[in-house]
Design a protein around this motif. Structure first.
Motif, PDB file in Angstrom:
ATOM      1  N   HIS A  54      33.891  38.884  35.154  1.00  0.00           N
ATOM      2  CA  HIS A  54      33.440  39.158  36.514  1.00  0.00           C
ATOM      3  C   HIS A  54      34.595  39.765  37.305  1.00  0.00           C
ATOM      4  O   HIS A  54      35.712  39.267  37.266  1.00  0.00           O
ATOM      5  N   SER A  55      34.310  40.823  38.043  1.00  0.00           N
ATOM      6  CA  SER A  55      35.351  41.471  38.835  1.00  0.00           C
ATOM      7  C   SER A  55      35.865  40.554  39.941  1.00  0.00           C
ATOM      8  O   SER A  55      37.040  40.600  40.300  1.00  0.00           O
ATOM      9  N   ALA A  56      35.012  39.706  40.497  1.00  0.00           N
ATOM     10  CA  ALA A  56      35.434  38.795  41.570  1.00  0.00           C
ATOM     11  C   ALA A  56      36.419  37.739  41.068  1.00  0.00           C
ATOM     12  O   ALA A  56      37.131  37.137  41.870  1.00  0.00           O
ATOM     13  N   GLY A  58      38.866  38.390  38.837  1.00  0.00           N
ATOM     14  CA  GLY A  58      39.987  39.073  38.199  1.00  0.00           C
ATOM     15  C   GLY A  58      39.683  39.465  36.771  1.00  0.00           C
ATOM     16  O   GLY A  58      40.562  39.400  35.920  1.00  0.00           O
ATOM     17  N   MET A  59      38.442  39.872  36.509  1.00  0.00           N
ATOM     18  CA  MET A  59      37.973  40.274  35.178  1.00  0.00           C
ATOM     19  C   MET A  59      38.134  39.170  34.143  1.00  0.00           C
ATOM     20  O   MET A  59      38.415  39.416  32.982  1.00  0.00           O
TER      21      MET A  59
END
Length: 69
Positions: A54-56, A58-59
């Protein structure tokens, strides 16, 4: 709630279903058996909810993120 004719209420749900269909359904558009469909979709939901980066975060996947904090 949005007013009549405004579709953003269902945007998240429609995005989820579109992703599920795109990533799970076979090329012919249907599973051979119901049990095959259930197995594939359960495996995909497990990945989608826990292992997908998830990008939120921090990957990182939610499982990776929780183990670090």
């Amino acid at each position: 709630m949005s007013r009549r004719g405004q579709s953003w209420d269902n945007a998240v749900a429609e995005s989820f279903w579109a992703t599920l269909k795109r990533e799970c359904l076979p090329a012919c558009g249907a599973f051979t058996t119901r049990s095959e469909g259930i197995k594939v979709i359960e495996r995909w939901i497990s990945y989608y909810n826990g292992f997908r980066p998830h990008s939120a975060l921090g990957m990182k996947s939610p499982y990776q993120y929780r183990s670090q904090h």
